[in-house]
Design a protein around this motif. Structure first.
Motif, short mmCIF file in Angstrom:
data_model
loop_
_atom_site.label_atom_id
_atom_site.label_comp_id
_atom_site.label_asym_id
_atom_site.label_seq_id
_atom_site.Cartn_x
_atom_site.Cartn_y
_atom_site.Cartn_z
N PHE A 100 0.93 -1.28 -0.02
CA PHE A 100 -0.13 -0.08 -0.07
C PHE A 100 0.79 1.35 -0.02
CE2 PHE A 100 -2.64 -3.19 1.89
CZ PHE A 100 -3.78 -3.00 1.26
N PRO A 101 0.56 2.49 -0.69
CA PRO A 101 1.41 3.13 -0.76
C PRO A 101 1.05 4.17 0.83
CG PRO A 101 -0.53 3.86 -2.00
CD PRO A 101 -0.78 2.33 -1.60
N ILE A 102 2.40 4.62 1.10
CA ILE A 102 2.74 5.30 2.30
C ILE A 102 2.61 6.90 2.17
CG2 ILE A 102 3.93 5.42 4.31
CD1 ILE A 102 4.89 2.57 3.83
N GLY A 103 1.72 7.35 2.62
CA GLY A 103 1.66 8.89 2.30
C GLY A 103 0.96 9.50 3.58
N ARG A 104 0.79 10.84 3.55
CA ARG A 104 0.19 11.75 4.43
C ARG A 104 -1.26 11.49 4.45
NH1 ARG A 104 2.94 17.17 5.87
NH2 ARG A 104 3.04 16.68 7.91
N ARG A 105 -2.32 11.40 5.19
CA ARG A 105 -3.62 11.59 5.13
C ARG A 105 -4.00 12.97 5.37
NH1 ARG A 105 -6.59 6.17 6.64
NH2 ARG A 105 -4.97 4.76 6.16
N SER A 106 -5.18 13.43 4.70
CA SER A 106 -5.39 14.44 4.95
C SER A 106 -6.58 14.77 5.90
CB SER A 106 -6.34 15.17 3.54
OG SER A 106 -5.27 14.96 2.48
#
Length: 61
Positions: free
Chosen positions: A55-61
């Motif tokens: 799964f892509p790891i990124g910031r959640r808004s």
């Protein structure tokens, strides 16, 4: 061709269970199988996981 270490470990575990006697040959056989089971387990867990989802790891808004 890739080895199926988990299947090999299952068969080695079953062989270990069959050597349930208290005679010297059964004890030596279980000791030898212990070494094989450990070696197969080490190789099994060295292998990269084939069924893992990334799964892509990124910031959640």
């Amino acid at each position: 061709m890739t080895s199926d270490f988990s299947a090999a470990r299952v068969h080695l575990d079953r062989a270990y269970d069959y050597l349930c006697g208290d005679d010297p040959m059964s004890r030596r056989g279980r000791q030898a199988l212990d070494l094989l089971i450990e070696a197969v387990a080490v190789e099994e867990f060295k292998q990269p996981r084939q069924n893992a989802l990334r799964f892509p790891i990124g910031r959640r808004s």
